[in-house]
Design a protein around this motif. Structure first.
Motif, PDB file in Angstrom:
ATOM      1  N   GLY A 197      52.593  42.881  41.552  1.00 32.24           N
ATOM      2  CA  GLY A 197      52.292  41.471  41.417  1.00 32.24           C
ATOM      3  C   GLY A 197      50.930  41.102  41.948  1.00 32.24           C
ATOM      4  N   SER A 198      50.614  39.838  41.790  1.00 32.63           N
ATOM      5  CA  SER A 198      49.361  39.302  42.308  1.00 32.63           C
ATOM      6  C   SER A 198      49.579  37.856  42.717  1.00 32.63           C
ATOM      7  CB  SER A 198      48.248  39.404  41.257  1.00 32.63           C
ATOM      8  OG  SER A 198      48.579  38.639  40.117  1.00 32.63           O
ATOM      9  N   TYR A 199      48.682  37.369  43.559  1.00 33.09           N
ATOM     10  CA  TYR A 199      48.787  35.995  44.034  1.00 33.09           C
ATOM     11  C   TYR A 199      47.410  35.408  44.284  1.00 33.09           C
ATOM     12  CZ  TYR A 199      47.986  38.284  48.524  1.00 33.09           C
ATOM     13  OH  TYR A 199      47.456  39.043  49.537  1.00 33.09           O
ATOM     14  N   GLU A 200      47.342  34.114  44.234  1.00 26.45           N
ATOM     15  CA  GLU A 200      46.145  33.383  44.600  1.00 26.45           C
ATOM     16  C   GLU A 200      46.603  32.141  45.361  1.00 26.45           C
ATOM     17  OE1 GLU A 200      42.163  31.328  42.740  1.00 26.45           O
ATOM     18  OE2 GLU A 200      43.124  32.983  41.678  1.00 26.45           O
ATOM     19  N   MET A 201      46.104  32.010  46.571  1.00 22.55           N
ATOM     20  CA  MET A 201      46.523  30.913  47.432  1.00 22.55           C
ATOM     21  C   MET A 201      45.587  29.712  47.257  1.00 22.55           C
ATOM     22  SD  MET A 201      49.071  32.472  48.611  1.00 22.55           S
ATOM     23  CE  MET A 201      49.688  31.340  49.837  1.00 22.55           C
ATOM     24  N   ALA A 202      46.062  28.564  47.650  1.00 23.12           N
ATOM     25  CA  ALA A 202      45.280  27.337  47.514  1.00 23.12           C
ATOM     26  C   ALA A 202      43.987  27.393  48.321  1.00 23.12           C
ATOM     27  CB  ALA A 202      46.117  26.142  47.932  1.00 23.12           C
ATOM     28  N   ASP A 203      43.969  28.172  49.397  1.00 20.01           N
ATOM     29  CA  ASP A 203      42.768  28.276  50.227  1.00 20.01           C
ATOM     30  C   ASP A 203      41.711  29.206  49.647  1.00 20.01           C
ATOM     31  OD1 ASP A 203      43.724  30.844  50.722  1.00 20.01           O
ATOM     32  OD2 ASP A 203      43.942  30.551  52.885  1.00 20.01           O
ATOM     33  N   GLY A 204      42.010  29.836  48.506  1.00 21.94           N
ATOM     34  CA  GLY A 204      41.064  30.740  47.859  1.00 21.94           C
ATOM     35  C   GLY A 204      41.329  32.206  48.126  1.00 21.94           C
ATOM     36  N   SER A 205      42.238  32.518  49.019  1.00 22.10           N
ATOM     37  CA  SER A 205      42.568  33.918  49.247  1.00 22.10           C
ATOM     38  C   SER A 205      43.402  34.443  48.072  1.00 22.10           C
ATOM     39  CB  SER A 205      43.313  34.095  50.572  1.00 22.10           C
ATOM     40  OG  SER A 205      44.516  33.364  50.580  1.00 22.10           O
ATOM     41  N   ASP A 245      54.588  50.765  44.718  1.00 21.43           N
ATOM     42  CA  ASP A 245      54.435  51.952  45.561  1.00 21.43           C
ATOM     43  C   ASP A 245      54.011  51.628  46.987  1.00 21.43           C
ATOM     44  OD1 ASP A 245      51.695  51.364  45.395  1.00 21.43           O
ATOM     45  OD2 ASP A 245      51.189  53.176  44.282  1.00 21.43           O
ATOM     46  N   GLY A 246      53.793  50.338  47.293  1.00 23.96           N
ATOM     47  CA  GLY A 246      53.405  49.922  48.634  1.00 23.96           C
ATOM     48  C   GLY A 246      51.922  49.664  48.804  1.00 23.96           C
ATOM     49  N   SER A 247      51.126  49.979  47.832  1.00 23.70           N
ATOM     50  CA  SER A 247      49.693  49.707  47.943  1.00 23.70           C
ATOM     51  C   SER A 247      49.429  48.219  47.745  1.00 23.70           C
ATOM     52  CB  SER A 247      48.905  50.540  46.929  1.00 23.70           C
ATOM     53  OG  SER A 247      49.305  50.240  45.607  1.00 23.70           O
ATOM     54  N   TYR A 248      48.301  47.759  48.293  1.00 23.40           N
ATOM     55  CA  TYR A 248      47.986  46.337  48.221  1.00 23.40           C
ATOM     56  C   TYR A 248      46.491  46.099  48.387  1.00 23.40           C
ATOM     57  CZ  TYR A 248      47.302  46.637  53.232  1.00 23.40           C
ATOM     58  OH  TYR A 248      46.824  46.998  54.469  1.00 23.40           O
ATOM     59  N   THR A 249      46.068  44.927  47.996  1.00 23.84           N
ATOM     60  CA  THR A 249      44.733  44.408  48.304  1.00 23.84           C
ATOM     61  C   THR A 249      44.895  42.964  48.729  1.00 23.84           C
ATOM     62  OG1 THR A 249      44.290  43.611  46.059  1.00 23.84           O
ATOM     63  CG2 THR A 249      43.617  45.877  46.561  1.00 23.84           C
ATOM     64  N   HIS A 250      44.003  42.500  49.584  1.00 22.97           N
ATOM     65  CA  HIS A 250      43.987  41.097  49.978  1.00 22.97           C
ATOM     66  C   HIS A 250      42.552  40.708  50.268  1.00 22.97           C
ATOM     67  CE1 HIS A 250      45.149  37.262  51.711  1.00 22.97           C
ATOM     68  NE2 HIS A 250      44.273  37.522  52.665  1.00 22.97           N
ATOM     69  N   ASP A 303      36.728  38.269  54.036  1.00 19.97           N
ATOM     70  CA  ASP A 303      37.236  39.541  54.527  1.00 19.97           C
ATOM     71  C   ASP A 303      38.158  40.145  53.474  1.00 19.97           C
ATOM     72  OD1 ASP A 303      36.001  39.079  57.048  1.00 19.97           O
ATOM     73  OD2 ASP A 303      37.747  37.931  57.702  1.00 19.97           O
ATOM     74  N   SER A 304      38.165  41.466  53.362  1.00 23.71           N
ATOM     75  CA  SER A 304      39.064  42.111  52.407  1.00 23.71           C
ATOM     76  C   SER A 304      39.807  43.253  53.081  1.00 23.71           C
ATOM     77  CB  SER A 304      38.305  42.602  51.179  1.00 23.71           C
ATOM     78  OG  SER A 304      37.359  43.582  51.532  1.00 23.71           O
ATOM     79  N   ALA A 341      33.516  40.023  56.162  1.00 26.79           N
ATOM     80  CA  ALA A 341      32.471  39.224  55.526  1.00 26.79           C
ATOM     81  C   ALA A 341      31.123  39.460  56.202  1.00 26.79           C
ATOM     82  CB  ALA A 341      32.848  37.749  55.577  1.00 26.79           C
ATOM     83  N   ASP A 342      31.155  39.857  57.473  1.00 20.31           N
ATOM     84  CA  ASP A 342      29.926  40.122  58.224  1.00 20.31           C
ATOM     85  C   ASP A 342      29.368  41.515  57.982  1.00 20.31           C
ATOM     86  OD1 ASP A 342      31.732  41.743  59.561  1.00 20.31           O
ATOM     87  OD2 ASP A 342      31.398  40.824  61.535  1.00 20.31           O
ATOM     88  N   GLY A 343      30.052  42.325  57.163  1.00 15.78           N
ATOM     89  CA  GLY A 343      29.606  43.678  56.866  1.00 15.78           C
ATOM     90  C   GLY A 343      30.276  44.750  57.699  1.00 15.78           C
ATOM     91  N   SER A 344      31.105  44.375  58.640  1.00 12.23           N
ATOM     92  CA  SER A 344      31.825  45.373  59.423  1.00 12.23           C
ATOM     93  C   SER A 344      32.868  46.056  58.548  1.00 12.23           C
ATOM     94  CB  SER A 344      32.483  44.725  60.645  1.00 12.23           C
ATOM     95  OG  SER A 344      33.384  43.713  60.238  1.00 12.23           O
TER      96      SER A 344
END
Length: 124
Positions: free
Chosen positions: A37-45, A52-57, A63-64, A78-81
Motif C-alpha cells: 500500500g501507500s499513503y499520503e498524509m495531510a501534512d505532506g508526508s 514483505d515488511g519493506s517500507y519507505t516514508h 527526512d526520509s 533534510a540536512d544531509g545527514s
C-alpha cells in the motif's frame, strides 16, 4: 463496497481485500489484495509499504526513511545527514557537519567529530 462516515471520510473495500480510504483532513491510503500500500498524509508526508515488511516514508520536513524485508533500515535527513542500521544491530551515521560514527553488531563503535576529535565505545 463504498462508504462515507459522519466526519466526511470515505473509503472502498473490494472483495479481493484491496481498498482505499480518504480521511476528513484529506489524508489518503490505498492498498492492494497482497498487502502492499501507500499513503499520503495531510501534512505532506507520504510513504509506501509492502507485504514483505519493506517500507519507505518521507516526512513533511524532508527526512526520509526506508527499510527492507530483511530488517535493514536507512535514514536521510533534510540536512544531509545519513544513517543506516542493519538487522544485526550494526550501523553507520554521517552528520551534516561531517561527524561520523560506526557500530558493529556487538555494540562496539567509534566516532569522529567534525572538529577532528574521536573516540570509541565498548558494548560492555
Amino acid at each position: 463496497m463504498e462508504y462515507t462516515n459522519d466526519d466526511g471520510s470515505t473509503g472502498t473495500y473490494n472483495e479481493d481485500g484491496s481498498g482505499s480510504y480518504t480521511a476528513a483532513d484529506g489524508s489518503t491510503q490505498t492498498w492492494d489484495a497482497e498487502g502492499n500500500g501507500s499513503y499520503e498524509m495531510a501534512d505532506g508526508s507520504s510513504g509506501s509499504y509492502s507485504a514483505d515488511g519493506s517500507y519507505t516514508h518521507n516526512d513533511a520536513d524532508g527526512d526520509s526513511y526506508s527499510g527492507d524485508a530483511d530488517g535493514n533500515q536507512s535514514y536521510t535527513g533534510a540536512d544531509g545527514s545519513t544513517a543506516t542500521m542493519s538487522a544485526d544491530g550494526s550501523g553507520t551515521y554521517t552528520g551534516a557537519d561531517g561527524t561520523t560514527a560506526t557500530q558493529d553488531a556487538d555494540g562496539n563503535g567509534s566516532y569522529e567529530m567534525a572538529d577532528g576529535s574521536s573516540g570509541t565505545w565498548d558494548a560492555d
